[in-house]
Motif scaffolding. Structure first.
Motif, mmCIF file in Angstrom:
data_model
loop_
_atom_site.group_PDB
_atom_site.id
_atom_site.type_symbol
_atom_site.label_atom_id
_atom_site.label_comp_id
_atom_site.label_asym_id
_atom_site.label_seq_id
_atom_site.Cartn_x
_atom_site.Cartn_y
_atom_site.Cartn_z
ATOM 1 N N THR A 91 -7.099 -4.693 2.270
ATOM 2 C CA THR A 91 -7.079 -4.641 1.215
ATOM 3 C C THR A 91 -5.999 -4.121 -0.092
ATOM 4 O O THR A 91 -6.856 -4.153 -1.264
ATOM 5 N N ASP A 92 -4.926 -3.733 0.305
ATOM 6 C CA ASP A 92 -3.953 -3.355 -0.175
ATOM 7 C C ASP A 92 -2.922 -3.862 -0.463
ATOM 8 O O ASP A 92 -1.824 -3.959 0.308
ATOM 9 N N GLN A 93 -2.471 -5.434 -1.212
ATOM 10 C CA GLN A 93 -1.667 -6.488 -1.600
ATOM 11 C C GLN A 93 -0.523 -5.452 -1.160
ATOM 12 O O GLN A 93 0.931 -6.450 -0.416
ATOM 13 N N VAL A 94 0.130 -4.471 -2.124
ATOM 14 C CA VAL A 94 1.108 -4.034 -1.326
ATOM 15 C C VAL A 94 1.908 -3.916 0.158
ATOM 16 O O VAL A 94 2.677 -3.811 -0.180
ATOM 17 N N ARG A 95 1.074 -3.071 0.568
ATOM 18 C CA ARG A 95 1.274 -2.748 2.054
ATOM 19 C C ARG A 95 0.543 -3.559 2.610
ATOM 20 O O ARG A 95 1.930 -4.202 3.584
ATOM 21 N N LYS A 96 0.045 -4.554 2.172
ATOM 22 C CA LYS A 96 0.684 -6.240 3.368
ATOM 23 C C LYS A 96 2.134 -6.657 2.889
ATOM 24 O O LYS A 96 2.265 -7.453 4.456
ATOM 25 N N LYS A 107 8.676 -0.792 15.118
ATOM 26 C CA LYS A 107 7.143 -0.459 14.912
ATOM 27 C C LYS A 107 7.156 -0.506 13.356
ATOM 28 O O LYS A 107 7.736 0.747 12.650
ATOM 29 N N ILE A 108 6.249 -1.126 13.074
ATOM 30 C CA ILE A 108 6.230 -0.933 11.246
ATOM 31 C C ILE A 108 5.520 0.507 11.189
ATOM 32 O O ILE A 108 4.514 0.997 11.926
ATOM 33 N N ASP A 109 5.649 1.766 10.740
ATOM 34 C CA ASP A 109 4.971 2.791 9.905
ATOM 35 C C ASP A 109 3.183 2.583 9.935
ATOM 36 O O ASP A 109 3.601 1.768 9.064
ATOM 37 N N ARG A 110 2.354 3.503 9.782
ATOM 38 C CA ARG A 110 1.183 3.092 10.353
ATOM 39 C C ARG A 110 1.103 3.576 8.391
ATOM 40 O O ARG A 110 -0.014 3.220 8.053
ATOM 41 N N ALA A 111 1.687 4.362 7.712
ATOM 42 C CA ALA A 111 1.822 4.267 6.858
ATOM 43 C C ALA A 111 1.389 2.818 6.237
ATOM 44 O O ALA A 111 0.307 2.563 4.781
ATOM 45 N N PHE A 112 1.830 1.491 6.571
ATOM 46 C CA PHE A 112 1.986 0.315 5.332
ATOM 47 C C PHE A 112 0.743 -0.195 6.329
ATOM 48 O O PHE A 112 0.955 -1.604 5.932
ATOM 49 N N VAL A 113 0.047 0.061 7.568
ATOM 50 C CA VAL A 113 -0.557 -0.387 8.001
ATOM 51 C C VAL A 113 -2.383 -0.003 8.152
ATOM 52 O O VAL A 113 -3.112 -1.099 7.527
#
Length: 684
Positions: free
Chosen positions: A592-597, A581-587
């Protein structure tokens, strides 16, 4: 602190020397007394043996020898009749072992008759007399001495004997006619002496053992007294007995000094409180010795990470306090210290790492009291622990982590037993088809005063107590029973249950899960156990064993909040994990955030390469869902898809969604194959 350590070392050495002195003082008299007793008892036994020999020889002379003689002096010679009678008496005495040798000496000391046991006959040549030491000097003088019987007059030493010389009287009126020399065997008397000596040695050994026991008891009492004195001294000087750091009382004085230090001058200082996450679980699992060892490591790392006049203190348990004066960037300074603490360490022969949570407050001119500063730093620490931010600075809105939360945690046991807790379920959908695949069970508290409370209000503090295990067991039982009711109404669905770090390392947890599945009459494949990376690091080997048993039973295992912890990929690859489960901080907001993507894409690719399904949680907008779908993520979860809902609302939602799927011609959720761990890559 070094001086205090030296004092404790000198006190311990002094205690050891005192015990040694006491031991010598007690043991030396006991040994001397024992030696004296041995000598005295041996002498007494010897004297008693000689006395018994004199009595036996005198009796022999009066009852057996004298009646055979006619009363003439032996110097006049013995008749053949007398010699024959004496031979029979001597033979009888020698035959039954009472006598070794019997001889008669005349008034001048010359041997007139002799019978020797060694030869079994009268000696051809009479042996010499026993000597002056045993020669009777008067009619009443019976002398006895220890000697060795010579073998037939050859000069060779024979058996040990008691030589007794008895004045011999005969005739009527009785007169002294010579001397009777009797050699009696010493072996019976020696046996008596040996028995007395053994008894004495036994008694001495018991006495010495009693002395040693008394010394041991004295040592324990003295050591306890020394430790009590050391603890009292540490308390008086303000030092923690385990780590040697300042204790809470001394730390409060340092906080007061920091407050005074900034008054009227443009100076800055911070007061911080650091707590070790999940330390209680580790302490309970590995034992208090390992917990103490870890606390010592943390104390040394913090001490090495500060500079004078900064202060680090152990406040109690796994809580440490810090006063940093004039830091340019408090957050950066505390982040550096937190990184030092969380670095892997070897504890009890196994590698461990611990994650700290740190709260701090700025000390400024005109600041409130030191006690208030400490309370605010602790509130900030609880906020950091709850929000998983590691470092948090105090703000007024954080007060919800203060006394109110402490009151809540005391009410939680009653809530568990009185039905105040409830479960809400948040759906997870297949990112491509939109079919509802699973739901996550989320606990809520219907508080009679505060209303519906989210888990963030009580879970962080519950995780620091044994209540978290009771709460985990309740959630597991209730979630499976709810899913059983849905299955009975024709809408079977998989349910995800979060499990605490404490539960995942319990040896009986697998049995608890299988028993709950049996009671709910559900297949194991309908249950997903979610654990955090931090939980896996509490006791890696135990966690691995538990997860493998769950997977073998058919239960799916999911890593929750992936990306927040410090799990190595090598360790992750060897676990029977079915889901990430990917943490919500990265989702949330990654559209609009290329780093998180980029991070989300990396996690998705990692999960698929390891044959795992991947869930994106925190999908808050349509754009987030589109981004998740474009990256090939399997499942999505978040407020944009559905809010958590009670069981009744979930049943209606599933029914409506199923009707929509059928009317739209889409495949029903039940046709989507479940993930099966490492067997083959699967997509939803």
């Amino acid at each position: 602190m070094a001086r205090s350590t030296d004092r404790r070392r000198r006190r311990a050495d002094s205690t050891a020397r005192s015990l040694l002195t006491y031991g010598l003082v007690i043991l030396v008299p006991v040994v001397l007394l024992g030696a004296g007793l041995v000598w005295n008892l041996q002498a007494t036994a010897k004297s008693r043996g000689l006395a018994q020999a004199r009595s036996a020889a005198l009796l022999l002379a009066q009852t057996a020898v004298a009646p055979q003689l006619d009363g003439r002096g032996l110097s006049a010679g013995m008749s053949s009749q007398e010699r024959g009678a004496m031979a029979r008496v001597a033979a009888d005495a020698v035959a039954d072992g009472r006598v070794l040798r019997l001889q008669l000496r005349d008034e001048r000391g010359a041997v007139a008759f002799s019978y020797d046991r060694s030869s079994g006959r009268r000696t051809a040549k009479p042996p010499a007399s026993p000597g002056g030491d045993v020669t009777a000097r008067s009619d009443d003088d019976v002398a006895a001495v220890l000697t060795h019987l010579d073998a037939g007059g050859t000069g060779t030493a024979g058996p040990a004997a008691v030589a007794v010389s008895v004045p011999l009287t005969a005739g009527s009126p009785a007169q002294r006619i010579g001397t009777l020399d009797v050699y009696l065997p010493y072996a019976p008397y020696a046996a008596d002496v040996a028995a007395i000596r053994r008894a004495l040695y036994r008694d001495l050994a018991l006495w010495l053992l009693a002395v040693l026991v008394c010394l041991g008891v004295a040592a324990v009492v003295l050591e306890r007294r020394r430790r009590t004195e050391a603890s009292t001294e540490n308390a008086l000087v303000g030092l923690d007995a385990l780590t040697g750091l300042p204790n809470r009382a001394l730390f409060m004085r340092h906080v007061e000094e920091a407050v005074t230090w900034v008054i009227g001058i443009e100076r800055t200082a911070i007061v911080a409180v650091m707590d070790l996450d999940n330390f209680k679980n580790l302490n309970d699992t590995l034992g208090h010795a390992s917990g103490d060892e870890l606390l010592g490591i943390v104390a040394r790392r913090l001490t090495a990470g500060i500079k004078r006049p900064d202060v680090v203190s152990r406040l109690g348990g796994d809580e440490f306090g810090l006063v940093l004066r004039g830091p340019q960037d408090p957050h950066a300074a505390l982040t550096r210290l937190a990184a030092m603490v969380s670095a892997e360490a070897e504890v009890g022969g196994r590698p461990l790492s611990v994650a700290p949570s740190v709260g701090y407050v700025q000390v400024s001119d005109g600041q409130v009291s030191a006690q208030t500063l400490m309370q605010q730093a602790e509130v900030a620490m609880y906020a950091a622990k709850s929000d998983h931010t590691v470092i948090a600075e105090y703000a007024a809105e954080m007060e919800r982590f203060g006394a109110a939360d402490m009151e809540l945690i005391t009410e939680l046991p009653h809530a568990l037993s009185s039905g105040q807790l409830a479960l809400h379920y948040q759906p997870q959908i297949a990112a491509r088809s939109g079919a509802i695949i699973a739901v996550e069970a989320l606990v809520r508290w219907n508080h009679p005063v505060h209303g519906l409370l989210p888990p963030g209000r009580f879970l962080p503090m519950a995780e620091q107590t044994d209540l978290i295990e009771r709460l985990t067991a309740w959630v597991l039982e209730r979630a499976l029973k709810d899913m059983s009711r849905l299955s009975a109404h024709g809408t079977p669905i998989r349910v995800c249950v979060n499990v605490s770090a404490r539960s995942v390392v319990r040896t009986d947890f697998v049995q608890q899960v299988t028993d709950a599945l049996r009671r709910a009459d559900l297949p194991a494949s309908q249950l997903v156990i979610e654990v955090t990376e931090t939980a896996l690091l509490t006791n890696p080997e135990r966690a691995r064993s538990v997860l493998e048993q769950l997977a073998q039973a058919g239960v799916h295992v999911s890593i929750d909040d992936f990306g927040q912890g410090q799990t190595s990929l090598g360790y992750l690859a060897n676990l029977p994990i079915a889901e990430l489960k990917i943490d919500r901080a990265f989702v949330t907001g990654m559209a609009t955030d290329q780093v998180r993507k980029a991070i989300a894409r990396t996690v998705i690719d990692l999960g698929h390469n390891l044959s795992m399904r991947v869930v994106a949680e925190g999908v808050e907008t349509a754009a987030d869902l589109d981004a998740v779908r474009d990256l090939g993520c399997d499942l999505a979860q978040g407020y944009h898809i559905a809010h958590p809902m009670a069981l009744g609302a979930l049943a209606e939602h599933l029914s409506a969604h199923r009707s929509q799927e059928l009317s739209g011609g889409q495949a029903a959720a039940a046709t989507v194959p479940p993930a099966t761990g490492r067997r083959a890559p699967e997509r939803w």
